[in-house]
Design an enzyme around this catalytic site. Structure first.
Site, short mmCIF file in Angstrom:
data_model
loop_
_atom_site.label_atom_id
_atom_site.label_comp_id
_atom_site.label_asym_id
_atom_site.label_seq_id
_atom_site.Cartn_x
_atom_site.Cartn_y
_atom_site.Cartn_z
N GLU A 117 75.59 37.30 50.88
CA GLU A 117 74.28 37.48 51.49
C GLU A 117 74.40 37.79 52.98
OE1 GLU A 117 71.43 34.26 51.28
OE2 GLU A 117 69.83 35.64 51.88
N ASP B 82 75.95 33.39 47.46
CA ASP B 82 74.82 33.01 48.32
C ASP B 82 75.19 31.65 48.91
OD1 ASP B 82 72.46 32.49 49.56
OD2 ASP B 82 71.20 33.12 47.89
N ILE C 120 73.66 29.58 51.12
CA ILE C 120 72.57 28.59 51.03
C ILE C 120 71.40 29.28 50.34
CG2 ILE C 120 71.01 27.00 52.22
CD1 ILE C 120 72.85 27.00 54.63
N ASP C 121 71.22 29.02 49.06
CA ASP C 121 70.04 29.55 48.39
C ASP C 121 68.96 28.46 48.48
OD1 ASP C 121 68.71 31.61 46.79
OD2 ASP C 121 68.55 29.98 45.35
N THR D 111 67.04 28.72 51.71
CA THR D 111 67.14 28.61 53.17
C THR D 111 65.86 28.06 53.80
OG1 THR D 111 68.45 30.61 53.01
CG2 THR D 111 67.92 29.88 55.20
N ASP E 92 71.25 35.92 44.69
CA ASP E 92 70.30 34.85 44.33
C ASP E 92 70.47 34.43 42.86
OD1 ASP E 92 68.80 35.00 46.81
OD2 ASP E 92 67.81 36.80 46.03
C1 IPD Z 1 65.46 32.77 48.33
C2 IPD Z 1 65.26 31.72 47.26
C3 IPD Z 1 63.81 31.65 46.82
C4 IPD Z 1 63.30 33.00 46.38
C5 IPD Z 1 63.52 34.02 47.48
C6 IPD Z 1 65.01 34.10 47.83
P1 IPD Z 1 67.30 32.37 50.20
O1 IPD Z 1 66.81 32.88 48.72
O2 IPD Z 1 66.07 31.97 46.14
O3 IPD Z 1 63.62 30.75 45.77
O4 IPD Z 1 61.95 32.91 46.08
O5 IPD Z 1 63.02 35.22 47.14
O6 IPD Z 1 65.22 35.07 48.81
O7 IPD Z 1 66.67 33.29 51.19
O8 IPD Z 1 66.85 30.99 50.34
O9 IPD Z 1 68.79 32.51 50.13
CA CA Z 2 69.15 33.35 48.06
#
Ligand code: IPD
Ligand code: CA
Length: 271
Positions: free
Chosen positions: A70, A87, A89-90, A92, A215
């Site tokens: 990412e 990823d 930190i999913d 964030t 993701d």
């Molecule tokens: C997000 C998360 C979130 C989703 C977003 C993603 P991030 O990833 O997975 O649940 O709804 O669209 O972008 O930005 O926290 O790595």
């Molecule tokens: Ca993510």
């Protein structure tokens, strides 16, 4: 439970290493809440730091593999057929807000196929793992998707579009149909964990639009290895690299696709 494979050991080792600093960084976030900008900058540093640790540890064990990450993008490896999809930190936004629901997500793709997956929620010490053809586990116990068949009993997860993200108009009819037919909808804020929870049978299904490969890559394999179906919302397309994703147990997948795409079903329940 069978002995964990060498590749999963490599992934678990990397995630455990990275999660130590990540947890410390998460502790710091509370101290930074006073300044929103300060928090965001700090979290970007935490994100990058976690990713670098994962990259270092994985490359140490498998030097020829490439990366899709990412934060750092694509790094070609000597071996064009093996790529880590990461990823760091999913979730964030949760991390920034001091909400402990976030995860490290690592998938391994071989010759275009997902073959190994890890989703690890460090604060809760929940480790979801899968290997192609070998099933999925949660903290070493075998995972299975839910066996619910009535939409009226089901709890679904989703990702809700927000400021600057997603197609708000297209999303609302989807939400309306699912609200009317099910026991509840949750928006927890980490697609990787949403998919891991589908694999664990906690959620009966999950849908979202506009996600990136990092993701969902690990979560897709988790759900499949736990016996679930994953496609685009239309019930057909490949979710990895697709516009949208729909994951559910096999009995609910088609009825949910029908609901989300506005197709008429005889009854608002799975058969
Ligand atoms: C997000 C998360 C979130 C989703 C977003 C993603 P991030 O990833 O997975 O649940 O709804 O669209 O972008 O930005 O926290 O790595
Ligand atoms: Ca993510």
């Amino acid at each position: 439970m069978a002995v964990r494979s060498a590749i999963l050991n490599v992934m678990v080792g990397a995630a455990e290493k990275a999660s130590r600093t990540m947890k410390r960084d998460f502790g710091e976030v509370e101290n930074l809440q006073v300044s929103r900008k300060g928090t965001n900058d700090f979290v970007t540093i935490a994100d990058t730091r976690t990713e670098k640790t994962l990259q270092y540890e994985l490359a140490k064990a498998r030097p020829a593999f490439g990366f899709i990450m990412e934060e750092s993008g694509v790094i070609e490896g000597e071996d064009p057929n093996r790529t880590w999809i990461i990823d760091p930190i999913d979730g964030t936004t949760n991390f920034i807000h001091g909400i402990p629901h976030f995860a490290i997500s690592i998938a391994l793709q071989e010759h275009g196929e997902l073959v190994a997956a890890l989703v690890y929620a460090p604060v809760f010490d929940e480790m979801f793992l899968a290997e192609k053809g070998q099933g999925a586990t949660y903290n070493n116990r075998r995972l299975r998707v839910s066996s619910r068949t009535e939409l009226s009993d089901c709890v679904l997860a989703t990702g809700i579009p927000h400021l600057g993200r997603g197609d708000h108009e297209a999303y609302l009819p989807q939400l309306t149909s699912v609200m009317e037919a099910t026991a509840g909808v949750r928006r927890f804020g980490s697609a990787a964990l949403d998919l891991a929870y589908v694999a664990a049978g906690r959620f009966d299904g999950f849908w979202e639009t506009g996600l990136q490969s990092w993701d969902v890559a690990a979560g897709i394999l988790l759900v499949r290895e736990a016996g679930g179906f994953v496609t685009e919302i239309n019930g057909k397309g490949e979710a990895l690299g697709g516009e949208s994703i729909l994951a559910a147990n096999p009995r609910l997948h088609q009825p949910l696709s029908n609901l989300l795409t506005g197709k008429k079903t005889e009854r608002l329940r799975a058969r």
